[in-house]
Write a protein that holds these residues in place. Structure first.
Motif, PDB file in Angstrom:
ATOM      1  N   UNK A 504       0.842  -1.201   0.000  1.00 60.69           N
ATOM      2  CA  UNK A 504       0.000   0.000   0.000  1.00 60.69           C
ATOM      3  C   UNK A 504       0.878   1.251   0.000  1.00 60.69           C
ATOM      4  N   UNK A 505       0.440   2.358  -0.567  1.00 55.75           N
ATOM      5  CA  UNK A 505      -0.801   2.475  -1.333  1.00 55.75           C
ATOM      6  C   UNK A 505      -0.604   1.939  -2.750  1.00 55.75           C
ATOM      7  N   UNK A 506      -1.662   1.345  -3.273  1.00 54.01           N
ATOM      8  CA  UNK A 506      -1.618   0.845  -4.647  1.00 54.01           C
ATOM      9  C   UNK A 506      -1.960   1.996  -5.590  1.00 54.01           C
ATOM     10  N   UNK A 507      -1.025   2.364  -6.419  1.00 53.91           N
ATOM     11  CA  UNK A 507      -1.270   3.428  -7.393  1.00 53.91           C
ATOM     12  C   UNK A 507      -0.334   3.242  -8.577  1.00 53.91           C
ATOM     13  N   UNK A 508      -0.556   4.038  -9.611  1.00 52.95           N
ATOM     14  CA  UNK A 508       0.267   4.009 -10.831  1.00 52.95           C
ATOM     15  C   UNK A 508       0.428   2.589 -11.360  1.00 52.95           C
ATOM     16  N   UNK A 509      -0.690   1.879 -11.410  1.00 48.97           N
ATOM     17  CA  UNK A 509      -0.734   0.488 -11.878  1.00 48.97           C
ATOM     18  C   UNK A 509      -1.450   0.417 -13.225  1.00 48.97           C
ATOM     19  N   UNK A 510      -0.821  -0.256 -14.196  1.00 47.51           N
ATOM     20  CA  UNK A 510      -1.467  -0.528 -15.479  1.00 47.51           C
ATOM     21  C   UNK A 510      -1.660  -2.035 -15.606  1.00 47.51           C
ATOM     22  N   UNK A 511      -2.870  -2.437 -15.966  1.00 43.73           N
ATOM     23  CA  UNK A 511      -3.168  -3.846 -16.215  1.00 43.73           C
ATOM     24  C   UNK A 511      -3.493  -3.997 -17.697  1.00 43.73           C
ATOM     25  N   UNK A 512      -2.656  -4.753 -18.431  1.00 44.03           N
ATOM     26  CA  UNK A 512      -2.902  -5.020 -19.846  1.00 44.03           C
ATOM     27  C   UNK A 512      -3.711  -6.295 -19.979  1.00 44.03           C
ATOM     28  N   UNK A 551      -4.641  12.431 -15.357  1.00 40.61           N
ATOM     29  CA  UNK A 551      -5.100  12.064 -14.018  1.00 40.61           C
ATOM     30  C   UNK A 551      -4.320  10.893 -13.443  1.00 40.61           C
ATOM     31  N   UNK A 552      -4.007   9.923 -14.275  1.00 39.99           N
ATOM     32  CA  UNK A 552      -3.232   8.760 -13.831  1.00 39.99           C
ATOM     33  C   UNK A 552      -1.816   9.179 -13.430  1.00 39.99           C
ATOM     34  N   UNK A 553      -1.207  10.054 -14.227  1.00 42.77           N
ATOM     35  CA  UNK A 553       0.157  10.505 -13.924  1.00 42.77           C
ATOM     36  C   UNK A 553       0.204  11.269 -12.602  1.00 42.77           C
ATOM     37  N   UNK A 559      -5.443   3.081 -11.048  1.00 49.81           N
ATOM     38  CA  UNK A 559      -5.158   2.016 -12.015  1.00 49.81           C
ATOM     39  C   UNK A 559      -5.837   2.305 -13.348  1.00 49.81           C
ATOM     40  N   UNK A 560      -5.184   1.873 -14.432  1.00 48.10           N
ATOM     41  CA  UNK A 560      -5.767   1.882 -15.762  1.00 48.10           C
ATOM     42  C   UNK A 560      -5.798   0.454 -16.284  1.00 48.10           C
ATOM     43  N   UNK A 561      -6.938   0.062 -16.831  1.00 49.67           N
ATOM     44  CA  UNK A 561      -7.088  -1.258 -17.456  1.00 49.67           C
ATOM     45  C   UNK A 561      -7.062  -1.014 -18.956  1.00 49.67           C
ATOM     46  N   UNK A 562      -6.027  -1.524 -19.616  1.00 46.84           N
ATOM     47  CA  UNK A 562      -5.752  -1.073 -20.980  1.00 46.84           C
ATOM     48  C   UNK A 562      -5.633  -2.224 -21.959  1.00 46.84           C
ATOM     49  N   UNK A 563      -5.870  -1.871 -23.220  1.00 53.05           N
ATOM     50  CA  UNK A 563      -5.608  -2.805 -24.306  1.00 53.05           C
ATOM     51  C   UNK A 563      -4.476  -2.215 -25.145  1.00 53.05           C
ATOM     52  N   UNK A 564      -4.392  -2.577 -26.408  1.00 49.58           N
ATOM     53  CA  UNK A 564      -3.209  -2.268 -27.208  1.00 49.58           C
ATOM     54  C   UNK A 564      -2.942  -0.783 -27.412  1.00 49.58           C
ATOM     55  N   UNK A 565      -3.960   0.090 -27.351  1.00 52.38           N
ATOM     56  CA  UNK A 565      -3.721   1.503 -27.662  1.00 52.38           C
ATOM     57  C   UNK A 565      -2.855   2.190 -26.611  1.00 52.38           C
ATOM     58  N   UNK A 572       3.872   8.177 -19.625  1.00 52.23           N
ATOM     59  CA  UNK A 572       3.369   8.327 -18.259  1.00 52.23           C
ATOM     60  C   UNK A 572       4.460   7.806 -17.331  1.00 52.23           C
ATOM     61  N   UNK A 573       5.477   8.617 -17.066  1.00 46.68           N
ATOM     62  CA  UNK A 573       6.666   8.144 -16.352  1.00 46.68           C
ATOM     63  C   UNK A 573       6.390   7.610 -14.951  1.00 46.68           C
ATOM     64  N   UNK A 574       5.310   8.084 -14.327  1.00 44.65           N
ATOM     65  CA  UNK A 574       5.041   7.667 -12.947  1.00 44.65           C
ATOM     66  C   UNK A 574       4.584   6.214 -12.834  1.00 44.65           C
ATOM     67  N   UNK A 575       4.241   5.568 -13.946  1.00 43.01           N
ATOM     68  CA  UNK A 575       3.839   4.160 -13.912  1.00 43.01           C
ATOM     69  C   UNK A 575       4.953   3.322 -13.288  1.00 43.01           C
ATOM     70  N   UNK A 576       4.627   2.582 -12.235  1.00 36.41           N
ATOM     71  CA  UNK A 576       5.669   1.770 -11.592  1.00 36.41           C
ATOM     72  C   UNK A 576       5.333   0.287 -11.503  1.00 36.41           C
ATOM     73  N   UNK A 577       4.116  -0.075 -11.895  1.00 38.40           N
ATOM     74  CA  UNK A 577       3.710  -1.487 -11.855  1.00 38.40           C
ATOM     75  C   UNK A 577       2.884  -1.820 -13.094  1.00 38.40           C
ATOM     76  N   UNK A 578       3.193  -2.932 -13.720  1.00 40.54           N
ATOM     77  CA  UNK A 578       2.433  -3.422 -14.855  1.00 40.54           C
ATOM     78  C   UNK A 578       2.071  -4.881 -14.603  1.00 40.54           C
ATOM     79  N   UNK A 579       0.824  -5.215 -14.847  1.00 40.61           N
ATOM     80  CA  UNK A 579       0.373  -6.610 -14.788  1.00 40.61           C
ATOM     81  C   UNK A 579      -0.075  -7.003 -16.189  1.00 40.61           C
TER      82      UNK A 579
END
Length: 657
Positions: A504-512, A551-553, A559-565, A572-579
């Motif tokens: 915690x805290x969980x933030x700056x997470x992208x899930x592909x 807003x994510x940055x 968290x952002x749930x994303x596809x190929x785009x 978005x340099x602040x991203x620190x976790x990708x699933x």
């Protein structure tokens, strides 16, 4: 007040490559004049401001300017004419072309100065059209360059040469002029004065002269400053806008490897592909290439991007590097881009002065359309000496049969950008790209970015990362079908466990994930109380995508749930976790996804990639051998540059791999 007083200062010949024409000649002569007669192929109101000092003295002397200039009409304009009266409408349209963008403060102020001079009868302007053997000549433009400056004692100085009455002509172009003085020359002076009077009074059989229509004059007069005090303030403001203060914008100095890339591109004839890892500054490198080109040449640049939100990022970088505001010619941002493109085309054809670089931002879809291609070809045809530069971001996309239509020969200079220039399983498409751009000329891969150190602090360019592969088990049914394997039920259970174990805290997470997984993933995030969050797909419009990324940055979205785009180019340099819940077999996709988490950001010392890898224990797993092989390829690639490669390899051994 006599031109003879500056006799010793006025030379017979001037070359702008060696001296400032405005300071060394134009301002000096104007300041001693009471009348200025000018023939010019083109006119820009900016010319009245680049010589503000001289113009101010001319006005103080109660002087007067008569300007006869040409106007270039397009083939469409000529084709639309059915009677001579229609010239008035066309002249009106073309004369106002320069002033269409009144949101530009600089152009707006030029308009005010021009309006003041017309309203106060300091300036008269007429238009000349070539008229030979009883007909107008659409293929030829009125193009003389003559200036006559008279003082109050009936002395005059005449200059002839290559300079048009535009800011570009007096300041930016490489020009020359030759001068004649009435107290020394009794041959050239009367001949040129007589020629001007004939032209001005429409007494030359090979030229038709028209007054500027009232509509145009009124446009300028209504916007004129009310007095000289206001005029002087506007001229001061123009100077501030034309020469922004030092430190107005933070200049990003290229790193040594970026300078190497720039030099390499120039040494290859300004053609080639830069194969640079995601996050290593492809945009900055290419814009520095552009900046170096436009410093020495007249260039129109087209920058094509695969996605709309990437265009917005390019726009921000272009403005931050003080290259001006680019034109945005693509459907989502500007449905009338075709009309706006035509306006730009007219300005280029009319040699209108541009204070900044001429840059078109567009999408891969638009730049490969017939309408866009036709307009580019038309510009090159009308302006063969103008160079065209094409920059293609994520260049691997344009090897497809459709997008490659935009790779036309008219682009003199070509720059392709990609971390993965070769197309997956498409040798023909790869060949199209390599042949057009003349191959990969520079490489800076992820291993370079993660190991080499740069700058005074000797820092790595990218953030080191931990790679955590997690085995996904398939049911018997899933092991027989690739799509079902890619969306395996076990992945949702694993996702929940990962989220439970994140610090915690969980933030700056992208899930592909895949389209099929989006709603289920959003539901799991809700269950784990990870909010606010949002999906990021092709269905969100440009404005919303920008809001989501900003807003994510900032941390407004956890968290952002994303596809190929969201794979390519998004900064978005602040991203620190990708699933990674789902992935294709295309290396370009998973390499780009890794790049999303590796950009440097304050306080970000490590990045984490959680990869849900499909491994089947069933006997009939051979039916998905190709799928398993692609999963292993991704494993090998990610492990090879991770900070915990040993741990990951031990895990693979436990899996029997």
């Amino acid at each position: 007040m006599s031109l003879q007083d500056i006799d010793s200062l006025i030379k017979p010949d001037y070359f702008s490559a060696n001296e400032n024409l405005v300071e060394k000649f134009y301002n000096l002569a104007l300041a001693e004049s009471v009348k200025y007669d000018r023939l010019s192929g083109y006119f820009s109101s900016a010319s009245l401001c680049v010589a503000a000092k001289g113009m101010a003295k001319l006005i103080e002397n109660n002087g007067h300017i008569r300007l006869l200039c040409g106007v270039q009409l397009s083939e469409d304009d000529w084709d639309s004419i059915s009677n001579p009266n229609q010239f008035k409408e066309l002249i009106n349209k073309n004369f106002l072309n320069e002033y269409e963008n009144l949101e530009d403060e600089l152009i707006w102020n030029y308009t005010k100065v021009l309006g003041w001079m017309i309203a106060n009868e300091f300036l008269e302007v007429k238009i000349g059209l070539n008229y030979i053997d009883g007909r107008y000549m659409p293929d030829n433009i009125y193009h003389p360059k003559l200036g006559i400056m008279h003082d109050s004692e009936d002395n005059c100085i005449i200059f002839v040469g290559s300079v048009n009455e535009s800011a570009r002509g007096w300041v930016k172009n490489s020009e020359n002029l030759h001068t004649f003085k009435s107290w020394q020359d009794d041959v050239h002076i009367p001949t040129n004065i007589s020629a001007f009077e004939d032209f001005w009074n429409d007494n030359n059989d090979n030229l038709k002269v028209y007054n500027i229509p009232d509509e145009s004059l009124n446009f300028f007069i209504k916007n004129a400053p009310k007095d000289k005090v206001e005029l002087e303030k506007i001229i001061v403001r123009i100077k501030q806008l034309e020469k922004p203060p030092y430190k107005k914008k933070k200049v990003k100095t290229p790193y040594s490897y970026q300078l190497d890339a720039i030099d390499t591109w120039f040494s290859h004839g300004k053609r080639g592909i830069l194969a640079m890892a995601t996050g290593t500054g492809k945009t900055i490198t290419s814009l520095n290439c552009l900046k170096k080109v436009v410093k020495d040449e007249d260039v129109l640049t087209v920058i094509a991007c695969p996605y709309i939100h990437l265009i917005e990022q390019w726009k921000d970088e272009i403005i931050s590097m003080d290259l001006g505001k680019p034109h945005e010619f693509y459907g989502d941002a500007n449905p009338k881009w075709g009309v706006d493109f035509d306006k730009l085309k007219r300005k280029i054809n009319n040699n209108v002065n541009f204070n900044k670089a001429q840059i078109i931002l567009t999408s891969h879809v638009t730049f490969s359309k017939k309408e866009f291609i036709t307009k580019i070809m038309s510009i090159k045809e009308k302006n063969p000496n103008k160079k065209l530069l094409l920059i293609v971001d994520e260049v691997h996309h344009v090897g497809s049969a459709g997008y490659s239509e935009g790779l036309i020969r008219e682009y003199d200079y070509r720059l392709g950008l990609s971390a993965t220039p070769k197309r997956h399983m498409d040798y023909e498409g790869t060949a199209r790209i390599m042949n057009y751009f003349k191959g990969e000329i520079f490489e800076f891969n992820i291993r370079d970015a993660l190991t080499r150190r740069f700058g005074s602090k000797r820092e790595k360019f990218l953030t080191p990362y931990y790679y955590i592969p997690i085995k996904v088990n398939l049911t018997e049914e899933e092991s027989k079908n690739r799509s079902k394997a890619n969306n395996a039920e076990d992945k949702y259970k694993i996702l929940g466990e990962i989220l439970d174990n994140l610090e915690e805290p969980i933030d700056h997470l992208i899930i592909f994930c895949s389209y099929k997984q989006i709603e289920r993933v959003l539901q799991i995030l809700d269950e784990k109380n990870i909010n606010p969050k949002s999906k990021f797909t092709y269905h969100e419009n440009l404005k919303l995508r920008k809001q989501l990324l900003d807003g994510f940055d900032k941390g407004d979205y956890k968290a952002l749930v994303a596809i190929r785009c969201l794979n390519e180019g998004v900064d978005v340099p602040s991203t620190n976790k990708v699933i990674i819940m789902s992935s294709s077999s295309n290396p370009a996709e998973y390499i780009q996804r890794r790049g999303r988490v590796l950009r440097k950001s304050p306080g970000k010392e490590k990045a984490y990639i959680y990869d849900l890898v499909v491994v089947s224990d069933n006997d009939d797993s051979s039916k998905l051998n190709n799928f398993f092989d692609s999963e292993l390829d991704r494993l090998k690639e990610f492990i090879s540059t991770s900070d915990n490669a040993g741990e990951s390899l031990d895990k693979l051994k436990q899996w029997g791999l």
